[in-house]
Design an enzyme around this catalytic site. Sequence first.
Site, short mmCIF file in Angstrom:
data_model
loop_
_atom_site.label_atom_id
_atom_site.label_comp_id
_atom_site.label_asym_id
_atom_site.label_seq_id
_atom_site.Cartn_x
_atom_site.Cartn_y
_atom_site.Cartn_z
N TYR A 1 -135.96 58.80 69.86
CA TYR A 1 -135.65 58.40 71.01
C TYR A 1 -136.54 59.56 72.21
O TYR A 1 -136.67 59.12 73.36
CB TYR A 1 -134.60 58.58 71.51
CG TYR A 1 -132.91 57.69 71.00
CD1 TYR A 1 -133.49 56.95 69.97
CD2 TYR A 1 -131.90 57.86 71.86
CE1 TYR A 1 -132.84 55.98 69.20
CE2 TYR A 1 -131.19 56.75 71.16
CZ TYR A 1 -131.43 55.67 69.96
OH TYR A 1 -130.44 55.12 69.79
N LYS B 1 -132.65 60.48 56.20
CA LYS B 1 -133.06 59.36 55.70
C LYS B 1 -134.57 59.83 55.13
O LYS B 1 -135.54 58.92 54.79
CB LYS B 1 -133.28 58.50 56.32
CG LYS B 1 -134.38 56.98 55.88
CD LYS B 1 -132.92 56.12 54.62
CE LYS B 1 -133.85 54.87 54.07
NZ LYS B 1 -133.08 53.95 53.29
N ASP C 1 -127.47 54.83 54.80
CA ASP C 1 -127.71 53.69 54.52
C ASP C 1 -126.23 53.46 54.22
O ASP C 1 -125.13 53.11 54.15
CB ASP C 1 -129.06 52.74 54.78
CG ASP C 1 -129.89 53.44 52.96
OD1 ASP C 1 -129.36 54.83 53.42
OD2 ASP C 1 -129.81 52.44 52.61
N ASP D 1 -126.24 57.81 67.38
CA ASP D 1 -126.20 56.24 68.29
C ASP D 1 -125.54 55.31 66.83
O ASP D 1 -124.28 54.51 67.78
CB ASP D 1 -127.98 55.98 68.78
CG ASP D 1 -127.16 55.31 69.65
OD1 ASP D 1 -126.32 54.92 70.37
OD2 ASP D 1 -128.28 55.09 70.94
N ASP E 1 -121.17 54.23 66.73
CA ASP E 1 -120.58 53.07 67.95
C ASP E 1 -119.79 52.52 66.38
O ASP E 1 -118.43 51.94 66.37
CB ASP E 1 -121.54 52.13 68.01
CG ASP E 1 -121.20 52.17 69.96
OD1 ASP E 1 -121.07 54.01 69.96
OD2 ASP E 1 -122.29 51.10 70.62
#
Length: 346
Positions: free
Chosen positions: A130, A182, A216, A240, A244
């Site tokens: 970001y 990751k 994942d 982020d 959600d």
Amino acid sequence: MAQQQAGTPIPATLIPGDGIGPEIVEAVVRILDAMGSPFSWDVQQGGLAGIAACGDPLPAATLESIRRTRLALKGPLTTPVGGGFRSVNVRLREEFGLYANVRPVRTMVPGGRYEDIDLVLIRENLEGLYVAFEHYIPVGDDPQAVAISSGVNTKAGARRIVEFAFEYALRNGRKKVTVVHKANVLKALTGIFLETARAVARGYEGRVAMDERIVDACAMQLVLNPWQFDVIVTTNLFGDILSDQMAGLVGGLGMAPGANIGPGAAIFEAVHGSAPDIAGKGVANPLALLLATALMLDHVGRGDLATALRTTLDAVLREDNIRTRDLGGTAGTSDFADAVVRRLAG
Ligand code: NAD
């Protein structure tokens, strides 16, 4: 940040925002008034209202106010598309070094997909992909044939957010912090986060457990068995997305509050946006902003009021069965606020 003495209103900046912002902020202010007005508000503009007032979605007066109070409650802001405006949320995070984004989710309305969810996601708010170090490379006659983006994660940034997560766990009686990464593919960018997290976790051995998930796998496990998690800490982009997803476990964005915390200030908000499709209709759910207000009360040392607010919201939803349309009910924004005020008075 000064702790609030009972009876002394603490100065705080209030940004009503755009779209449904003023409607849900009005509901929150009315409910806080019924709780003895713990904050004295300095009302400032942002978003489209800021552009209308002085041509800037984040006016200097608003920044000045937050610099003074170091505490803000923010309604959603419409991010203008085009026109060269940078996201107001990103500007606020950078301006005040708001490195920690705290997003708790909890089952409040029974009968949904998942009962008894009580999770907290702590997201690094300033680094990762970001930082938006992006550019295109032309190939032949296509000036944008290749897109390049560089992420930046630092040991210092990783240490700061992971320590924040462990300290949060200790303060809030949480048992486990799961580090999400990751590092099997992005070996440098998220490997540095994982390695730093492992080192930080050693300092909490015997007090808070630590485990690890690849992002994942974590996404899948949040759907199959979310109860195995407690506190999750992760980098900016993964946080982020996963926050959600977690809001979806408990009924959607209308139930999701967020706190942005840093050395310079703390800013509290609903995770949802300005919902232009329902703005002005009096039907918006004020719950997420009310839950953000509870986080703000915790932050200023008024855990007593935060608990009273959460308990009252639970009672209105579960016992009085008063819910806004997005939760399957028929109440408008001010009907919901009336019900909360009635409960507080009783
Ligand atoms: P949104 O969250 O505003 O709306 C998505 C859907 O959820 C809409 O159907 C909306 O009606 C519904 N919804 C959202 N909040 C609700 C509530 N409290 N009660 C009932 N229903 C609710 O997302 P969007 O439409 O993608 O974005 C609209 C604007 O908000 C954009 O300009 C975006 O940039 C901005 N935004 C701001 C913030 C912020 O300030 N923190 C966050 C996200 C989006």
